[in-house]
Every structure is written in structure tokens, then in C-alpha cells.
Design a protein around this motif. Structure first.
Motif, short mmCIF file in Angstrom:
data_model
loop_
_atom_site.label_atom_id
_atom_site.label_comp_id
_atom_site.label_asym_id
_atom_site.label_seq_id
_atom_site.Cartn_x
_atom_site.Cartn_y
_atom_site.Cartn_z
N GLY A 122 38.27 40.02 28.59
CA GLY A 122 39.35 40.16 29.56
C GLY A 122 39.16 41.35 30.47
N ASN A 123 38.46 42.38 29.99
CA ASN A 123 38.21 43.59 30.77
C ASN A 123 36.92 43.52 31.57
N CYS A 124 36.19 42.40 31.47
CA CYS A 124 34.85 42.31 32.05
C CYS A 124 34.82 42.64 33.54
N ILE A 125 35.67 41.99 34.33
CA ILE A 125 35.65 42.20 35.78
C ILE A 125 36.07 43.62 36.16
N PRO A 126 37.19 44.15 35.63
CA PRO A 126 37.56 45.52 35.99
C PRO A 126 36.49 46.56 35.65
N VAL A 127 35.89 46.47 34.47
CA VAL A 127 34.90 47.49 34.10
C VAL A 127 33.62 47.31 34.90
#
Length: 254
Positions: free
Chosen positions: A110-115
Motif C-alpha cells: 500500500g505504501n509502494c507508490i508514496p515511498v
């Protein structure tokens, strides 16, 4: 709790000791296996190995560059997912909670794109500053060293807020962090060199598929160790700034 060399290494080894199987699974899936796959692909398609890459890469065509560029991008994304998962494990461990592989990976994906965006921001700014002025570029990289863990631990701060949070956490500790990175790099390169040299003597040639696979394994494992180290540094920095890791730190993963 003060931020010290000993404290970081203690947290690093504690993190591994308490979560060895979980870290091994995540590391193999998202870091080691992709590294081995890329080395295999480079050797199978254009004959690039860990020993001859300086000459082979310069001579390879569009197909080779496509494989290399695509492989690097995929590995970077998977490594970020791994770092997110390892950071969550570290945070939960710091407040005495156990991590489950399903929930950890779900949150990491779920955090892939932001990070990824944070990683691009930090990389681009560090590179630009390094081109213009080498020392400021290095210091920016150190100041933003825990930007991705900062987002994982406190996603409400936002993308640029995670970079600013990293600046806050690393303030007054940046030379120490640089020293830790150098020490870890020396240890990793020494062990990696020894393993590579041993593999070369056993396989008897560095221009072969088996040696390429060994190089992929070594580089993948080195990346996993680095990710665990970043997570350990983040937890120690946060404990130093907040005096302790607050119980609410784990609430975002519920």
C-alpha cells in the motif's frame, strides 16, 4: 535514549534475532530473488557478469540497456517494498509487538507508490546537489537517509513532510550516521569480497552463469542487510528524539 554506534548495532542484531525467519522470507522474495533474476537475465541475454560488466555494458545494444534499465527499476521498487516491511517490523518490535507477514506485506504494498516518489525526490535532489557541490549533496543524502522509514512510521506527515521529518530526526547525528554507513559498507564489502573470491576459486571462472548467480546472491543479501540497518537507525533516532518509542507508534498498522 541517546543515539550511539553501539545502540544502532544492538538494535540491528536484536531485529535480526527476533525476526530472522520473517526477515529471511521478505528478503528472499523482494531483494535476493530479483537480484539473482537480473544477473541471470544479463548473462543469458548479453553475457554480462559481475567480472566483465565494465566492458560488456559499454558494448551492449538497445536490448541490453532495456533489460538492465527495466531490471534496475523493478529491483528498486521491490527493494522499497522490502524496506517498508522491515521498517514496520522494527517499529512493532520496539514497542514489544509481533509482526505478521500478511499484514506487513499488505501495508508495504500500500505504501509502494508514496515511498517510490519519496525515493525519486531524494535521489534527484541528492544527485543535483552532488553535481553542483559534492559535500552538500552528501549531507542532503544523510539528512534524508530515513525519509522512507519516516513515512512508513508516520504517513500522515505526507511525502515532503517525510523528508523534513528525516531532517529533524538526523539533526545533530549526521556525522554519526555517515560513520555508521561507512563502517557497514566496509564490513559488507569485505565479507562480499571474501565470498565472491571463494566462489571464484570453487567455480574456477568468473565468466560463467554460476558465478553470476553467486554475485546476485551476494548483492541481494547485502541489500537486505542495508535495509535492516536503515530501519534500525530510524528506530534508534526516533527513540532518541522522543526519548522512547511511543506505544501509539504501532497504532497506524492496526
Amino acid at each position: 535514549m541517546p543515539f550511539t554506534f553501539g545502540g544502532v548495532f544492538s538494535r540491528f542484531f536484536k531485529l535480526i534475532g527476533e525476526n530472522f525467519v520473517l526477515l529471511l522470507i521478505i528478503g528472499l522474495l523482494f531483494t535476493v530473488a530479483p537480484a539473482v533474476a537480473m544477473y541471470y537475465g544479463l548473462f543469458s541475454s548479453i553475457g554480462v557478469t559481475g567480472a566483465n560488466w565494465p566492458t560488456q555494458i559499454g558494448a551492449m545494444g538497445a536490448n541490453g540497456y532495456a533489460i538492465l534499465g527495466g531490471g534496475v527499476l523493478i529491483i528498486a521498487v521491490l527493494n522499497l517494498i522490502s524496506l517498508c516491511a522491515i521498517t514496520e517490523i522494527a517499529i512493532l518490535g520496539a514497542v514489544g509487538k509481533k509482526a505478521g507477514i500478511g499484514s506487513v506485506l499488505a501495508h508495504a504494498l500500500g505504501n509502494c507508490i508514496p515511498v517510490l516518489i519519496i525515493g525519486i525526490i531524494v535521489t534527484v535532489l541528492s544527485s543535483l546537489l552532488a553535481i553542483l557541490l559534492i559535500i552538500p549533496g552528501i549531507m542532503f543524502m544523510i539528512a534524508a537517509y530515513v525519509a522512507i522509514p519516516a513515512y512508513v512510521g508516520q504517513p500522515d506527515v505526507g511525502l515532503w513532510g517525510a523528508v523534513k521529518r528525516s531532517f529533524d530526526l538526523t539533526r545533530n547525528h549526521r556525522w554519526g550516521i555517515l560513520g555508521l554507513i561507512i563502517v557497514l559498507g566496509l564490513i559488507s564489502s569485505t565479507i562480499g569480497g571474501a565470498l565472491g573470491g571463494t566462489a571464484g576459486m570453487i567455480i574456477r571462472t568468473t565468466d560463467s552463469l554460476p558465478f553470476s548467480i553467486v554475485q546476485g546472491l551476494i548483492n541481494g543479501l547485502s541489500s537486505v542487510v542495508s535495509q535492516i540497518f536503515v530501519a534500525a537507525i530510524y528506530v534508534c533516532l526516533r527513540q532518541s528524539k522522543d526519548k522512547t518509542m511511543p506505544e501509539t507508534a504501532a497504532a497506524i498498522f492496526e
